[in-house]
Design an enzyme around this catalytic site. Structure first.
Site, PDB file in Angstrom:
ATOM      1  N   ALA A  97      68.148  48.000  47.928  1.00 40.23           N
ATOM      2  CA  ALA A  97      67.430  49.245  48.216  1.00 40.23           C
ATOM      3  C   ALA A  97      66.746  49.061  49.567  1.00 40.23           C
ATOM      4  O   ALA A  97      65.578  48.681  49.655  1.00 40.23           O
ATOM      5  CB  ALA A  97      66.419  49.530  47.114  1.00 40.23           C
ATOM      6  N   ALA A 127      57.332  49.022  51.256  1.00 39.65           N
ATOM      7  CA  ALA A 127      58.382  48.491  50.376  1.00 39.65           C
ATOM      8  C   ALA A 127      58.780  49.519  49.335  1.00 39.65           C
ATOM      9  O   ALA A 127      58.337  50.675  49.380  1.00 39.65           O
ATOM     10  CB  ALA A 127      57.897  47.210  49.715  1.00 39.65           C
ATOM     11  N   ASN A 128      59.618  49.146  48.391  1.00 37.46           N
ATOM     12  CA  ASN A 128      59.997  50.032  47.285  1.00 37.46           C
ATOM     13  C   ASN A 128      60.083  49.219  45.989  1.00 37.46           C
ATOM     14  O   ASN A 128      59.900  48.012  45.999  1.00 37.46           O
ATOM     15  CB  ASN A 128      61.323  50.739  47.595  1.00 37.46           C
ATOM     16  CG  ASN A 128      62.468  49.760  47.744  1.00 37.46           C
ATOM     17  OD1 ASN A 128      62.881  49.127  46.778  1.00 37.46           O
ATOM     18  ND2 ASN A 128      62.970  49.614  48.957  1.00 37.46           N
ATOM     19  N   ARG A 129      60.374  49.893  44.892  1.00 37.45           N
ATOM     20  CA  ARG A 129      60.281  49.280  43.561  1.00 37.45           C
ATOM     21  C   ARG A 129      61.545  48.574  43.080  1.00 37.45           C
ATOM     22  O   ARG A 129      61.643  48.236  41.903  1.00 37.45           O
ATOM     23  CB  ARG A 129      59.910  50.345  42.525  1.00 37.45           C
ATOM     24  CG  ARG A 129      58.528  50.901  42.681  1.00 37.45           C
ATOM     25  CD  ARG A 129      58.230  51.871  41.554  1.00 37.45           C
ATOM     26  NE  ARG A 129      57.004  52.611  41.790  1.00 37.45           N
ATOM     27  CZ  ARG A 129      55.793  52.129  41.566  1.00 37.45           C
ATOM     28  NH1 ARG A 129      55.637  50.907  41.087  1.00 37.45           N
ATOM     29  NH2 ARG A 129      54.733  52.860  41.815  1.00 37.45           N
TER      30      ARG A 129
END
Ligand code: C5P
Length: 223
Positions: A95, A29-31
């Site tokens: 994102a 995943a990402n932030r």
């Protein structure tokens, strides 16, 4: 509300990160917090649009008056975005993970059985480019975001051409700007007819201005 500059319009917004599963308990995943995308959805609703928000996993509550479709992966985000068409405008704020684990195992990977020391990746579909090049239902206005850390305008303009979208909202996410996860954003709107640098603003205000620009580009409400 009723009679707003976007009444009679349908706007689809993607927001948040994607989660790309490795096994039943792990993901890549990402932030992304989802804040900017949720704020854009709310701002378009405020101007009277019907809004579909296609959201990856975030900690945010579903905004009132907005149909929120929850997804986890990039492939689900693309399917949900396509299913939401037709739309007058598409705003790709999510994102999206560019890559996902090539293999998703049915059972949890066990350390005792050799575990996980490397992850093979495979490319995800590009949601923005797919909608911008949709064969039959391309929205009149397709807007992407470009989070860059260097040569922000150069990379963003190249991205506009590569993705086939109409506008790019470019921002600097270098460490120290506080943009990722923060409540403020300094963006440049790249329309193909010039670049407009907006001052550092709360994400809510960036969203309000963008919604107004969308209304202006789409023209007077139909009907
Ligand atoms: O190429 P990059 O990820 O920097 O492009 C960012 C823009 O493209 C954003 O609008 C993002 O929502 C969109 N995007 C997408 N699907 C992907 C990758 C990016 O919709 N797989």
């Amino acid at each position: 509300g009723e009679g707003g500059a976007l009444s009679g319009r349908h706007v689809v917004v993607t927001a948040g990160p994607t989660h790309e599963p490795l096994d039943p308990v792990r993901y890549v995943a990402n932030r992304s917090s989802g804040k900017q995308g949720y704020a854009i959805a709310r701002a378009c609703r405020q101007l009277g649009a019907r809004v579909t928000l296609v959201a990856g996993p975030t900690a945010l509550p579903d905004p009132r008056g907005i149909e929120t479709v929850h997804v986890e992966t990039a492939r689900q985000m693309l399917a949900a975005s396509e299913a939401a068409l037709p739309a007058d405008a598409f705003v790709a704020c999510a994102a999206v993970a560019d890559y996902r684990p090539a293999y998703e195992t049915e059972h949890k990977v066990k350390k005792e059985r050799g575990g996980l020391t490397a992850i093979d990746l495979t490319e995800n579909p590009d949601v923005l480019a797919s909608i911008a090049r949709h064969a039959s239902r391309r929205p009149a206005l397709v807007i992407g975001f470009a989070a860059e850390t260097d040569d922000v305008l150069g990379h963003a303009e190249a991205k506009r051409a590569r993705k086939g979208c109409d506008w790019i909202v470019a921002n600097d996410v270098s460490p120290g700007t506080g943009t990722m996860g923060g409540d403020r954003n300094a963006v440049t709107l790249i329309t193909g007819e010039g670049d407009e640098a907006w001052e550092d603003l709360p994400k809510s205000e960036v969203s309000r201005r963008l919604a107004e620009r969308i209304a202006g580009a789409l023209g007077p409400a139909p009907g």
